[in-house]
Design an enzyme around this catalytic site. Structure first.
Site, PDB file in Angstrom:
ATOM      1  CE1 TYR A  56       2.561  -4.431  15.616  1.00 23.60           C
ATOM      2  CE2 TYR A  56       1.742  -5.958  17.251  1.00 23.60           C
ATOM      3  CZ  TYR A  56       1.548  -5.230  16.101  1.00 23.60           C
ATOM      4  OH  TYR A  56       0.349  -5.295  15.439  1.00 23.60           O
ATOM      5  CD  GLU A  58       3.653  -0.378  16.813  1.00 20.27           C
ATOM      6  OE1 GLU A  58       4.446  -1.165  17.387  1.00 20.27           O
ATOM      7  OE2 GLU A  58       2.443  -0.594  16.684  1.00 20.27           O
ATOM      8  CG  ASP A 202       7.264   5.138  -8.052  1.00 17.85           C
ATOM      9  OD1 ASP A 202       8.078   4.188  -7.940  1.00 17.85           O
ATOM     10  OD2 ASP A 202       6.051   5.020  -7.807  1.00 17.85           O
ATOM     11  CB  THR A 228       8.500  -1.796  -4.814  1.00 18.96           C
ATOM     12  OG1 THR A 228       8.887  -1.812  -6.189  1.00 18.96           O
ATOM     13  CG2 THR A 228       7.113  -1.205  -4.682  1.00 18.96           C
ATOM     14  CE  LYS A 231       6.837  -3.063  -9.161  1.00 14.99           C
ATOM     15  NZ  LYS A 231       6.553  -2.266  -7.977  1.00 14.99           N
ATOM     16  NE  ARG A 237       5.098  -7.721  -3.615  1.00  8.72           N
ATOM     17  CZ  ARG A 237       3.996  -8.007  -4.305  1.00  8.72           C
ATOM     18  NH1 ARG A 237       3.872  -9.180  -4.888  1.00  8.72           N
ATOM     19  NH2 ARG A 237       3.031  -7.129  -4.426  1.00  8.72           N
TER      20      ARG A 237
END
Ligand code: DSN
Length: 421
Positions: A56, A58, A202, A228, A231, A237
């Site tokens: 973790y 954060e 985008d 992203t 692609k 991902r």
């Protein structure tokens, strides 16, 4: 393909392992033409399956809420540095879980609930998260959509300008999911400047083309770049937000703590690997080959009488309007799937049919180019699509089965990167 490439998984959960093997076989045997999909390298796959996922983190490097970040901080700094180098930006945030949360974070950073956001309408080729009604971005914010001209299939920048000056949006999005032509970032920037909006490019679909020099970069023009990583960029991902330094704090705060909790560190690592790969000369060649293949394929499809939205393509993507073939997009997509060619049904601009049963299919060349297919193969691919659509219309399952055998033969000669084999 060797037997049992995932020994621990096979031993612990054979039922699930069988599904993974089946998917790997499917990806190996089929001609994958969904424009937003690709094959990642073995290195990217390995990085995304590491023990980094146990941690973790954060916060951001050097400013975390949990201890034990000696390695994670370095991983994230590496990914950020590589993103900045590759795209030539001042700031990069590599934590968004995917494109949709990245775009919602942009809304949080620059708009208040109820504020107006201008983006390309979904049925015209835009993305759900650019203010479309059923998305949180169109529910909590006031989405206004622009489109393409009926006669050209191209974005009507005069309409965008008129809408921007009338509606005074806080944010203008350019880019989308079914945009087959070069995006004129400079023109959008001028409209954003005139109307006082933040311009968000985008580039999810074309990030790899931009990194490889096969599409102009939005960096000199856009306030924020959203993308992203999976692609054309050929990473895991995930997603990134990039900007000039002046917007760094707003974007970072919107991603965490505004929207997300702990970043997916294994994904951050895999993004770093993908960015390293994308900086190579081989990737530049790949990006240009993707576009060359799409253009060659568009020409072959036009020669066979297909209608293509905007008359062709400048990038990796082709939007086919099957109205004149009298075969609905969904029927064609399902038939092509049975023929071993994987595409998605897609609305075309001014589509008289419903979104879940539209008139078109969207195809793309990123994945097949990753398998080493070149322009010399695009005539065969166009033939298969032609035969497949005809067979869809006549219900000729034997013809679809014949195409599937031919596709599998070609795919066997072009092993898929990253898959066990
Ligand atoms: N699902 C992506 C695409 O196919 O374009 C967009 O989110």
């Amino acid at each position: 393909m060797t037997d049992r490439p995932h020994p621990a998984l096979s031993a612990a959960d054979p039922e699930l392992a069988e599904l993974v093997f089946a998917e790997e076989r499917l990806q190996a045997e089929t001609l994958r033409m969904i424009a937003s999909e690709n094959y990642v390298s073995r290195a990217v796959l390995e990085a995304s399956g590491t023990a980094l996922q146990n941690k973790y983190s954060e916060g951001y490097a050097g400013r975390r809420y949990y201890e034990g970040q000696q390695n994670i901080d370095r991983v994230e700094r590496l990914a950020v540095a590589r993103a900045k180098d590759l795209f030539g930006v001042e700031h990069a945030n590599v934590q968004p879980y995917s494109g949709s949360p990245a775009n919602l974070a942009v809304h949080l950073a620059f708009a208040e609930p109820g504020d107006t956001v201008l983006g390309m309408s979904l049925p015209m080729g835009g993305h759900l998260t650019h203010g479309w009604g059923v998305s949180a971005t169109g529910t909590w914010f006031r989405g206004v959509g622009y489109g393409v001209r009926r006669d050209t299939g191209l974005v009507d920048l005069d309409e965008v300008r008129e809408l921007a000056l009338k509606e005074r949006p806080k944010i203008i999005f350019c880019g989308g999911t079914a945009v087959p032509r070069t995006i004129d970032f400079a023109a959008y920037a001028e409209i954003a400047r005139e109307s006082g909006a933040v311009l968000v490019a985008d580039i999810a679909h074309i990030a790899g083309l931009i990194a490889g020099g096969a599409h102009p970069s939005p960096v000199p023009y856009a306030d924020v770049i959203s993308t992203t990583t999976h692609k054309t960029l050929r990473g895991p991902r995930g997603a990134m937000l990039m900007s000039r330094e002046e917007h760094a704090r707003a974007l970072d705060r919107a991603v965490f703590p505004g929207l997300q909790g702990g970043p997916h560190n294994q994904t951050t690592a895999a993004i770093a690997v993908a960015l390293h790969e994308a900086a190579s000369p081989a990737f530049r060649e790949y990006a240009h080959a993707v576009v060359a293949n799409a253009r060659a394929l568009a020409d072959e499809l036009l020669a066979r009488g297909f209608d293509l939205v905007s008359g062709g393509t400048d990038n990796h993507l082709i939007l086919m309007d099957l109205t004149s073939r009298k075969v609905p997009g969904k029927v064609a997509a399902k038939a092509l799937d049975r023929a071993g060619i994987v595409v998605n049904h897609n609305a075309v601009p001014y589509d008289p049919r419903k979104p879940f049963d539209p008139s078109g299919i969207r195809i793309g060349t990123p994945a097949l180019t990753s398998r080493g297919l070149g322009t010399d193969r695009m005539s065969a691919v166009a033939d298969w699509i032609d035969r497949g659509v005809r067979a869809a219309g006549s219900g000729d399952e034997d013809a679809l089965a014949a195409i599937r055998r031919e596709v599998a033969e070609l795919m066997a000669a072009h092993p898929a990167p990253g898959l066990p084999g």
